[in-house]
Design a protein around this motif. Structure first.
Motif, PDB file in Angstrom:
ATOM      1  N   ASN A  13      -8.335   3.725  -1.042  1.00 34.33           N
ATOM      2  CA  ASN A  13      -7.601   2.830  -0.166  1.00 34.33           C
ATOM      3  C   ASN A  13      -7.643   1.457  -0.848  1.00 34.33           C
ATOM      4  O   ASN A  13      -8.718   0.975  -1.193  1.00 34.33           O
ATOM      5  CB  ASN A  13      -8.255   2.763   1.216  1.00 34.33           C
ATOM      6  CG  ASN A  13      -7.489   1.867   2.175  1.00 34.33           C
ATOM      7  OD1 ASN A  13      -7.326   0.679   1.939  1.00 34.33           O
ATOM      8  ND2 ASN A  13      -7.020   2.443   3.270  1.00 34.33           N
TER       9      ASN A  13
ATOM     10  N   GLY B 259     -11.493   1.018  -4.830  1.00 37.04           N
ATOM     11  CA  GLY B 259     -11.764   0.731  -3.432  1.00 37.04           C
ATOM     12  C   GLY B 259     -13.242   0.455  -3.199  1.00 37.04           C
ATOM     13  O   GLY B 259     -13.636   0.009  -2.123  1.00 37.04           O
TER      14      GLY B 259
ATOM     15  N   ASP C 160      -0.173   4.166   0.231  1.00 37.56           N
ATOM     16  CA  ASP C 160      -0.701   5.073   1.253  1.00 37.56           C
ATOM     17  C   ASP C 160      -1.840   4.390   1.996  1.00 37.56           C
ATOM     18  O   ASP C 160      -2.998   4.453   1.576  1.00 37.56           O
ATOM     19  CB  ASP C 160      -1.184   6.379   0.619  1.00 37.56           C
ATOM     20  CG  ASP C 160      -1.467   7.453   1.662  1.00 37.56           C
ATOM     21  OD1 ASP C 160      -1.606   7.103   2.845  1.00 37.56           O
ATOM     22  OD2 ASP C 160      -1.538   8.640   1.289  1.00 37.56           O
ATOM     23  N   ALA C 161      -1.496   3.721   3.073  1.00 36.40           N
ATOM     24  CA  ALA C 161      -2.504   3.009   3.875  1.00 36.40           C
ATOM     25  C   ALA C 161      -3.328   3.961   4.730  1.00 36.40           C
ATOM     26  O   ALA C 161      -4.300   3.540   5.358  1.00 36.40           O
ATOM     27  CB  ALA C 161      -1.826   1.968   4.752  1.00 36.40           C
ATOM     28  N   THR C 162      -2.948   5.260   4.761  1.00 44.35           N
ATOM     29  CA  THR C 162      -3.678   6.228   5.581  1.00 44.35           C
ATOM     30  C   THR C 162      -4.929   6.759   4.882  1.00 44.35           C
ATOM     31  O   THR C 162      -5.737   7.442   5.513  1.00 44.35           O
ATOM     32  CB  THR C 162      -2.779   7.422   5.964  1.00 44.35           C
ATOM     33  OG1 THR C 162      -2.480   8.190   4.782  1.00 44.35           O
ATOM     34  CG2 THR C 162      -1.482   6.944   6.592  1.00 44.35           C
ATOM     35  N   ILE C 163      -5.075   6.478   3.591  1.00 41.48           N
ATOM     36  CA  ILE C 163      -6.287   6.897   2.895  1.00 41.48           C
ATOM     37  C   ILE C 163      -7.487   6.202   3.538  1.00 41.48           C
ATOM     38  O   ILE C 163      -7.454   4.996   3.770  1.00 41.48           O
ATOM     39  CB  ILE C 163      -6.207   6.542   1.395  1.00 41.48           C
ATOM     40  CG1 ILE C 163      -5.085   7.339   0.714  1.00 41.48           C
ATOM     41  CG2 ILE C 163      -7.531   6.822   0.684  1.00 41.48           C
ATOM     42  CD1 ILE C 163      -4.848   6.964  -0.741  1.00 41.48           C
TER      43      ILE C 163
ATOM     44  N   GLN D 244       0.842  -1.197   0.000  1.00 41.03           N
ATOM     45  CA  GLN D 244       0.000   0.000   0.000  1.00 41.03           C
ATOM     46  C   GLN D 244       0.875   1.244   0.000  1.00 41.03           C
ATOM     47  O   GLN D 244       1.591   1.509   0.970  1.00 41.03           O
ATOM     48  CB  GLN D 244      -0.942   0.001   1.200  1.00 41.03           C
ATOM     49  CG  GLN D 244      -2.121  -0.961   1.026  1.00 41.03           C
ATOM     50  CD  GLN D 244      -3.217  -0.704   2.033  1.00 41.03           C
ATOM     51  OE1 GLN D 244      -3.170  -1.224   3.149  1.00 41.03           O
ATOM     52  NE2 GLN D 244      -4.208   0.095   1.651  1.00 41.03           N
TER      53      GLN D 244
END
Length: 223
Positions: free
Chosen positions: A104, A142, A52-55, A50
């Motif tokens: 995500n 997603g 950007d896993a913070t999305i 990932q």
């Protein structure tokens, strides 16, 4: 005299479906596989990563995401123009303007994982579906509806995939596998690992990937 049989060669591709270089890398690996015909018999496994896993699970407005990541659309366009040129060379017509949501990708990776349980061929078909839907048509990969459609087009049972997505099946395992990639030193994708011996990071040209196969085979030979 019988010709030598192709050598089996596993390839683990650590990748994220929201990474344009991973789409380019997929095309280049396919060309490397063509170069390797008769010498190597490739089995490709797609592994999660990932960017950007913070999305948040529902995704993020694309303009907001680009502002946070690149400092604004102008810098993003500068970067994407280079990607578009590289993609055109591989027959990929990137349509970045169509993308409204930065997703995500955890659930997308879950679907890829389930496809891999069926066969490498089905997994490759799902990966292709997700890349194409996101980068060519701007679909939110997603979104469960999009994921179910992509899985169905690739030959999976859409109703079954929908049921699994509504549960937490393999979510923790997929997150753990993505985390392991970072733990073993993967800092960028795509990352190709040949025969669990030789790693090539980046969407390198097919010749480089083919030479990595040969290096792997050489290193695997007994002394």
């Amino acid at each position: 005299m019988m010709a030598d049989m192709p050598k089996p060669m596993s390839v683990d591709v650590i990748s994220d479906v929201m990474c344009p270089w991973c789409y380019i890398g997929k095309r280049r690996l396919e060309r490397a596989a063509e170069m390797a015909e008769g010498e190597f018999d490739l089995t490709v496994h797609w592994r999660p990563y990932q960017l950007d896993a913070t999305i948040p699970p529902g995704g993020m407005d694309r303009k907001t995401y680009l502002e946070n990541k690149f400092g604004g659309p102008e810098r993003a366009q500068e970067i994407y123009s280079r990607i578009e040129a590289a993609g055109a060379g591989e027959g990929i017509d990137f349509n970045f303007d169509a993308i409204a949501i930065s997703p995500n990708t955890l659930d997308a990776h879950r679907v890829v994982r389930w496809a891999g349980d069926a066969s490498p061929t089905m997994q490759a078909a799902v990966v292709e579906q997700l890349f194409a839907r996101f980068f060519l048509h701007g679909e939110n990969v997603g979104d469960h509806g999009v994921l179910v459609e992509a899985a169905g087009e690739a030959g999976m049972d859409g109703a079954e995939v929908r049921q699994w997505l509504e549960s937490d099946r393999d979510a923790a395992e997929t997150q753990a596998e993505a985390a392991r990639a970072a733990q073993i030193g993967v800092t960028g994708v795509p990352c190709f690992i040949f025969g669990r011996r030789v790693a090539v990071t980046g969407a390198h040209d097919p010749e480089t990937l083919f030479m990595a196969m040969r290096q792997t085979a050489q290193e695997a030979q007994p002394n």
